[in-house]
Write an enzyme that holds these catalytic residues in place. Structure first.
Site, PDB file in Angstrom:
ATOM      1  NE  ARG A 159      -0.985   2.937  22.727  1.00 40.87           N
ATOM      2  CZ  ARG A 159      -2.138   3.841  22.243  1.00 40.87           C
ATOM      3  NH1 ARG A 159      -3.237   3.644  22.954  1.00 40.87           N
ATOM      4  NH2 ARG A 159      -1.811   4.529  21.433  1.00 40.87           N
ATOM      5  NE  ARG A 207      -4.740   5.350  28.527  1.00 40.81           N
ATOM      6  CZ  ARG A 207      -5.378   5.929  27.575  1.00 40.81           C
ATOM      7  NH1 ARG A 207      -6.039   7.016  27.798  1.00 40.81           N
ATOM      8  NH2 ARG A 207      -5.421   5.176  26.467  1.00 40.81           N
ATOM      9  NE  ARG A 250      -1.173   9.618  32.545  1.00 39.74           N
ATOM     10  CZ  ARG A 250      -2.535   9.589  32.045  1.00 39.74           C
ATOM     11  NH1 ARG A 250      -2.735   9.868  30.754  1.00 39.74           N
ATOM     12  NH2 ARG A 250      -3.454  10.030  32.796  1.00 39.74           N
ATOM     13  CG  ASP A 281       2.181   8.411  20.383  1.00 30.11           C
ATOM     14  OD1 ASP A 281       1.170   7.710  21.184  1.00 30.11           O
ATOM     15  OD2 ASP A 281       1.502   8.990  19.506  1.00 30.11           O
ATOM     16  CE1 TYR A 341      -4.796  10.485  15.546  1.00 29.53           C
ATOM     17  CE2 TYR A 341      -3.138   8.889  14.299  1.00 29.53           C
ATOM     18  CZ  TYR A 341      -4.245   9.044  15.185  1.00 29.53           C
ATOM     19  OH  TYR A 341      -4.765   8.078  15.909  1.00 29.53           O
TER      20      TYR A 341
HETATM   21  O1  CP3 Z   1       3.405  -0.001  25.109  1.00 26.90           O
HETATM   22  C1  CP3 Z   1       3.376   0.246  23.750  1.00 26.90           C
HETATM   23  O2  CP3 Z   1       2.640  -0.383  22.721  1.00 26.90           O
HETATM   24  C2  CP3 Z   1       4.561   1.141  23.273  1.00 26.90           C
HETATM   25  C3  CP3 Z   1       4.126   2.546  23.489  1.00 26.90           C
HETATM   26  C4  CP3 Z   1       3.017   3.078  22.509  1.00 26.90           C
HETATM   27  C5  CP3 Z   1       2.050   4.184  22.681  1.00 26.90           C
HETATM   28  N1  CP3 Z   1       1.588   4.660  21.326  1.00 26.90           N
HETATM   29  C6  CP3 Z   1       1.926   4.749  23.789  1.00 26.90           C
HETATM   30  C7  CP3 Z   1       0.572   5.727  24.326  1.00 26.90           C
HETATM   31  C8  CP3 Z   1       2.920   2.974  20.944  1.00 26.90           C
HETATM   32  C9  CP3 Z   1       3.458   1.867  20.064  1.00 26.90           C
HETATM   33  C10 CP3 Z   1       1.715   3.919  20.314  1.00 26.90           C
HETATM   34  C11 CP3 Z   1       1.524   3.899  19.046  1.00 26.90           C
HETATM   35  C12 CP3 Z   1       0.351   4.821  18.616  1.00 26.90           C
HETATM   36  N2  CP3 Z   1       0.098   5.987  19.063  1.00 26.90           N
HETATM   37  C13 CP3 Z   1      -0.527   4.554  17.525  1.00 26.90           C
HETATM   38  C14 CP3 Z   1      -0.549   3.187  16.670  1.00 26.90           C
HETATM   39  C15 CP3 Z   1      -0.927   2.042  17.398  1.00 26.90           C
HETATM   40  C16 CP3 Z   1      -2.437   2.082  17.771  1.00 26.90           C
HETATM   41  O3  CP3 Z   1      -2.895   2.245  18.825  1.00 26.90           O
HETATM   42  O4  CP3 Z   1      -3.174   2.130  16.743  1.00 26.90           O
HETATM   43  C17 CP3 Z   1      -1.329   5.676  17.397  1.00 26.90           C
HETATM   44  C18 CP3 Z   1      -2.383   5.738  16.346  1.00 26.90           C
HETATM   45  C19 CP3 Z   1      -1.016   6.385  18.477  1.00 26.90           C
HETATM   46  C20 CP3 Z   1      -1.454   7.911  18.504  1.00 26.90           C
HETATM   47  C21 CP3 Z   1      -2.189   7.943  19.938  1.00 26.90           C
HETATM   48  N3  CP3 Z   1      -1.377   8.168  21.059  1.00 26.90           N
HETATM   49  C22 CP3 Z   1      -3.336   8.208  20.525  1.00 26.90           C
HETATM   50  C23 CP3 Z   1      -4.563   7.993  19.279  1.00 26.90           C
HETATM   51  C24 CP3 Z   1      -3.506   8.262  21.796  1.00 26.90           C
HETATM   52  C25 CP3 Z   1      -4.673   8.517  22.636  1.00 26.90           C
HETATM   53  C26 CP3 Z   1      -5.541   7.241  22.608  1.00 26.90           C
HETATM   54  C27 CP3 Z   1      -5.701   6.613  23.932  1.00 26.90           C
HETATM   55  O5  CP3 Z   1      -5.287   5.488  24.062  1.00 26.90           O
HETATM   56  O6  CP3 Z   1      -5.638   7.293  24.952  1.00 26.90           O
HETATM   57  C28 CP3 Z   1      -2.264   8.172  22.202  1.00 26.90           C
HETATM   58  C29 CP3 Z   1      -1.759   8.217  23.745  1.00 26.90           C
HETATM   59  C30 CP3 Z   1      -0.905   7.127  24.024  1.00 26.90           C
HETATM   60  N4  CP3 Z   1      -0.016   6.651  23.370  1.00 26.90           N
HETATM   61  C31 CP3 Z   1      -1.137   6.470  25.542  1.00 26.90           C
HETATM   62  C32 CP3 Z   1      -0.128   5.655  25.439  1.00 26.90           C
HETATM   63  C33 CP3 Z   1       0.203   4.565  26.605  1.00 26.90           C
HETATM   64  C34 CP3 Z   1      -2.247   6.748  26.448  1.00 26.90           C
HETATM   65  C35 CP3 Z   1      -1.772   8.082  26.658  1.00 26.90           C
HETATM   66  C36 CP3 Z   1      -1.896   8.361  28.374  1.00 26.90           C
HETATM   67  O7  CP3 Z   1      -1.082   7.928  29.159  1.00 26.90           O
HETATM   68  O8  CP3 Z   1      -3.052   8.907  28.663  1.00 26.90           O
END
Ligand code: CP3
Length: 344
Positions: free
Chosen positions: A23, A27, A36, A73, A149
């Site tokens: 990540r 954010r 975003r 994602d 999911y």
């Molecule tokens: O920078 C990076 O690592 C690359 C981008 C990336 C994102 N999601 C961006 C993201 C990667 C590799 C993921 C993988 C992901 N997504 C996983 C596996 C890794 C982990 O965290 O366990 C999972 C389970 C998801 C599913 C997911 N996406 C969830 C549960 C959420 C909400 C939780 C949260 O952090 O808000 C997301 C949203 C998400 N994916 C965000 C980002 C930057 C936040 C979205 C936002 O901008 O509001």
């Protein structure tokens, strides 16, 4: 080009311990929040290759990171399968049409690349922007994690529906997992063809299963993915990361993957003894250390680095994603400390 991150994954000599952070584009960075906002919402950001490239590059421009990761994602595949993905503010991902019946599972396609062109376009856009500054990591979710999911309809604490299916109708769940494994193989293959230099499979929820069920419902499908992708791209390193998977590391390392991600609940020194002769190890600073003062961050980095005995085969990372309320200044402290303390 020779990159410390790729060399470490292949257990070749490095100039210092490479670091990237799960990540890293997210954010906690004000410039991410601005992009975003410009995109409208999170999925619109993922689906716009120029903006996805912009946010991928933001942490690369600010910090001396050793790898970039595709901004996307894991839920792009279920979205392309027609489940109607949306993100509701503060509640995480949701699906309008979660999978309920065998007919639902039979109806989903096992290859969705044509609806994921935006991801492959993002990869090529990012590759041109990166040039030879750093390698690019592509990724997908594991079939088990994606299935949770798709069946729960969003995030879950108990995984009630998925586990009910696992026990009541294992054949039905296996059908879904097998379709997902095929779609993930096609997806990762196309990411490599579009330019990514290494791959990572995120199994965020593998750790909620018993040993036997982990092997049967999660690891066997990651094994299928490793074999399927390696058959096409034998030289592209693959990292597997099962969060809370500390009890299964020997089995994970035996899949033929190149790297194993670990969270902070295991000792890096013990993990190195267990699997370090076979695979590279990625991890494992507790993400909460990022809330501490800069001096403490540096001290905790040193503790992790000191645990690893080998000359190569360690990729520094947090044990899970960096959280939104971390001060970006601490990310610079983290990255620079890893490089400073590990310089040869
Ligand atoms: O920078 C990076 O690592 C690359 C981008 C990336 C994102 N999601 C961006 C993201 C990667 C590799 C993921 C993988 C992901 N997504 C996983 C596996 C890794 C982990 O965290 O366990 C999972 C389970 C998801 C599913 C997911 N996406 C969830 C549960 C959420 C909400 C939780 C949260 O952090 O808000 C997301 C949203 C998400 N994916 C965000 C980002 C930057 C936040 C979205 C936002 O901008 O509001």
């Amino acid at each position: 080009m020779s990159f410390d991150y790729i060399n470490a994954l292949l257990k070749k000599p490095t100039t210092r311990t490479p670091i990237w952070v799960m990540r890293q584009a997210g954010r906690y960075l004000p410039e991410y929040r601005a992009t975003r906002q410009k995109a409208g919402d999170f999925m619109s950001l993922c689906k716009n290759p120029e903006l996805a490239c912009e946010v991928t590059m933001q942490p690369m421009d600010r910090f001396d990171l050793d790898a970039a990761i595709l901004f996307s994602d894991i839920l792009t595949i279920p979205d392309a399968m027609g489940l109607g993905l949306y993100f509701s503010e503060g509640e995480g991902p949701k699906f309008e049409r979660p999978l309920k019946t065998l007919a639902d599972i039979e109806a989903i396609p096992s290859e969705v690349n044509s609806d994921l062109a935006y991801v492959f376009d993002a990869v090529s856009t990012i590759k041109s922007a990166l040039g030879d500054r750093a390698p690019l990591i592509g990724f997908s979710g594991s079939p088990w994690t994606l299935a949770t999911y798709m069946i729960e309809g969003g995030s879950s604490k108990t995984f009630a529906k998925t586990k009910a299916m696992l026990f009541n109708d294992p054949k039905m769940l296996h059908l879904l997992l097998d379709k997902l494994a095929d779609s993930v193989i096609a997806y990762l293959d196309q990411q490599v063809q579009s330019g990514v230099d290494s791959l990572m499979v995120f199994d965020t929820w593998g750790g909620v299963l018993s040993k036997a069920n982990y092997l049967d419902f999660s690891l066997s499908y990651m094994q299928k993915i490793v074999s399927g992708v390696k058959a096409k791209h034998p030289n592209t390193p693959i990292t597997l990361f099962s969060k809370n998977g500390g009890k299964h590391l020997s089995e994970i390392a035996a899949t033929g993957c190149d790297g194993v991600g670990i969270d902070w609940t295991v000792e890096l020194s013990e993990v190195e003894q267990q699997i370090g002769s076979k695979v590279a190890i990625q991890g494992n600073l507790d993400p909460a250390v990022m809330y501490a003062t800069p001096d403490i961050v540096r001290a905790e980095v040193k503790k992790v680095l000191d645990q690893f005995q080998g000359d190569t085969g360690h990729i520094f990372n947090l044990g899970h994603g960096i959280t939104p309320d971390v001060n970006p200044e601490n990310m610079k402290v983290l990255v620079d400390a890893v490089h400073e303390f590990s310089a040869k």
